[in-house]
Motif scaffolding. Structure first.
Motif, PDB file in Angstrom:
ATOM      1  N   LEU A  13       0.818  -1.182  -0.113  1.00 17.59           N
ATOM      2  CA  LEU A  13       0.073   0.235   0.057  1.00 17.59           C
ATOM      3  C   LEU A  13       0.896   1.329   0.002  1.00 17.59           C
ATOM      4  CD1 LEU A  13      -3.030  -0.887   2.501  1.00 17.59           C
ATOM      5  CD2 LEU A  13      -3.048  -0.405  -0.228  1.00 17.59           C
ATOM      6  N   GLN A  17       0.586   4.024  -2.912  1.00 19.94           N
ATOM      7  CA  GLN A  17       0.098   5.384  -2.764  1.00 19.94           C
ATOM      8  C   GLN A  17       1.089   6.454  -3.251  1.00 19.94           C
ATOM      9  OE1 GLN A  17       0.172   6.390   1.662  1.00 19.94           O
ATOM     10  NE2 GLN A  17      -1.528   8.201   1.205  1.00 19.94           N
ATOM     11  N   SER A  18       2.423   6.262  -3.112  1.00 23.01           N
ATOM     12  CA  SER A  18       3.124   6.982  -3.554  1.00 23.01           C
ATOM     13  C   SER A  18       3.307   7.010  -5.238  1.00 23.01           C
ATOM     14  CB  SER A  18       4.588   6.910  -3.329  1.00 23.01           C
ATOM     15  OG  SER A  18       4.958   5.508  -3.538  1.00 23.01           O
ATOM     16  N   PHE A  22      -2.400   8.292  -4.228  1.00 26.18           N
ATOM     17  CA  PHE A  22      -3.583   8.297  -3.546  1.00 26.18           C
ATOM     18  C   PHE A  22      -3.636   9.049  -2.149  1.00 26.18           C
ATOM     19  CE2 PHE A  22      -4.159   4.143  -5.734  1.00 26.18           C
ATOM     20  CZ  PHE A  22      -5.874   4.041  -5.661  1.00 26.18           C
ATOM     21  N   SER A  23      -4.918   9.410  -1.732  1.00 23.49           N
ATOM     22  CA  SER A  23      -4.842   9.879  -0.351  1.00 23.49           C
ATOM     23  C   SER A  23      -5.014   8.990   0.608  1.00 23.49           C
ATOM     24  CB  SER A  23      -6.036  10.940  -0.444  1.00 23.49           C
ATOM     25  OG  SER A  23      -7.382  10.196  -0.498  1.00 23.49           O
ATOM     26  N   SER A  24      -4.874   9.292   1.830  1.00 23.58           N
ATOM     27  CA  SER A  24      -5.094   8.133   2.785  1.00 23.58           C
ATOM     28  C   SER A  24      -6.392   7.422   2.801  1.00 23.58           C
ATOM     29  CB  SER A  24      -4.330   8.565   4.082  1.00 23.58           C
ATOM     30  OG  SER A  24      -3.103   8.919   4.164  1.00 23.58           O
ATOM     31  N   LEU A  27      -6.911   5.519  -0.470  1.00 19.67           N
ATOM     32  CA  LEU A  27      -6.113   4.281  -0.566  1.00 19.67           C
ATOM     33  C   LEU A  27      -6.847   2.994   0.261  1.00 19.67           C
ATOM     34  CD1 LEU A  27      -3.072   3.133  -1.211  1.00 19.67           C
ATOM     35  CD2 LEU A  27      -2.518   3.656   1.224  1.00 19.67           C
ATOM     36  N   GLN A  78      -5.752   5.783 -10.260  1.00 20.95           N
ATOM     37  CA  GLN A  78      -6.397   5.069  -9.019  1.00 20.95           C
ATOM     38  C   GLN A  78      -7.668   4.290  -9.445  1.00 20.95           C
ATOM     39  OE1 GLN A  78      -6.995   8.379  -6.529  1.00 20.95           O
ATOM     40  NE2 GLN A  78      -5.108   9.341  -6.682  1.00 20.95           N
TER      41      GLN A  78
END
Length: 218
Positions: A13, A17-18, A22-24, A27, A78
């Motif tokens: 994850l 994300q990086s 993605f935002s938290s 994600l 995403q």
């Protein structure tokens, strides 16, 4: 593969994300999209295996899972990744339901059936444990995309073996046709219920986003 893909992606994850920005909160949907469709389609999957045949449904599920994994591993955005994970969950539900049905139909009641079910359960546990280890190694050595891209060749090989080895079985015709409306209603209700449980974990059990789907789903 069904259980492995829950744990192996968890480890990847941060890299996902990086890579895709993605935002938290967003994600979490990489995991939840899989879990929601998996849980929501389990009952439908069992009925589909009875109606269309265990081997046919199982082989189709393997190929669907492999294609969804390929799409997820190559995802440029995403939205594509989350959508691919949702389709993976559908394939996983079909695989899980069919695999157990094939085992129970292939062995007569007794010690051999008990051993087969025990091995099936043990592989589920092994998949969860192995996912954590393999996820870290693959992400570190290759990239997060390979935690998904390892599935297609395995799925194709398993589909070929299943087609050659598994005997086609389906429930004896009893005059009743496939209740599509009932299957859709049940599946949607389960998905809504599981969505509420997921939202409860993110936003709290006292929020409308959680309680609404939990009450509405059943």
């Amino acid at each position: 593969m069904v259980i492995l893909d829950l744990s192996i992606v968890n480890v990847a994850l941060p890299s996902i994300q990086s890579s895709l920005g993605f935002s938290s909160p967003a994600l979490q949907w990489v995991i939840d999209a899989y879990a929601i469709t998996f849980a929501g389609f389990l009952m439908f999957a069992g009925r589909a295996a009875d109606h269309f045949g265990q081997r046919r449904t199982f082989v189709a599920a393997l190929l669907l899972f492999g294609l969804a994994s390929l799409a997820g591993g190559a995802a440029p955005s995403q939205e594509v990744l989350v959508g691919a994970r949702a389709v993976q969950g559908l394939g996983g539900a079909l695989m899980a339901a069919c695999s157990l049905a094939i085992i129970t139909a292939s062995f007569p009641p007794g010690p051999r059936l008990h051993r087969a079910i025990g091995l099936w359960a043990a592989m589920n546990g092994l998949g969860g444990a192995a996912g954590v280890l393999l996820g870290g190694i693959i992400t570190e050595v290759l990239s997060w995309r390979w935690v998904l891209l390892i599935n297609p060749p395995i799925a194709i090989a398993a589909a070929l073996v299943a087609y050659a080895v598994v005997v086609e079985r389906r429930r004896a015709k009893d005059g009743a046709s496939f209740d599509l409306a009932g299957a859709v209603t049940l599946t949607v209700g389960q998905i809504v219920l599981v969505y509420g449980v997921v939202e409860a974990g993110l936003k709290g059990w006292d929020t409308f986003d959680a309680l609404g789907p939990i009450v509405l789903g059943p």
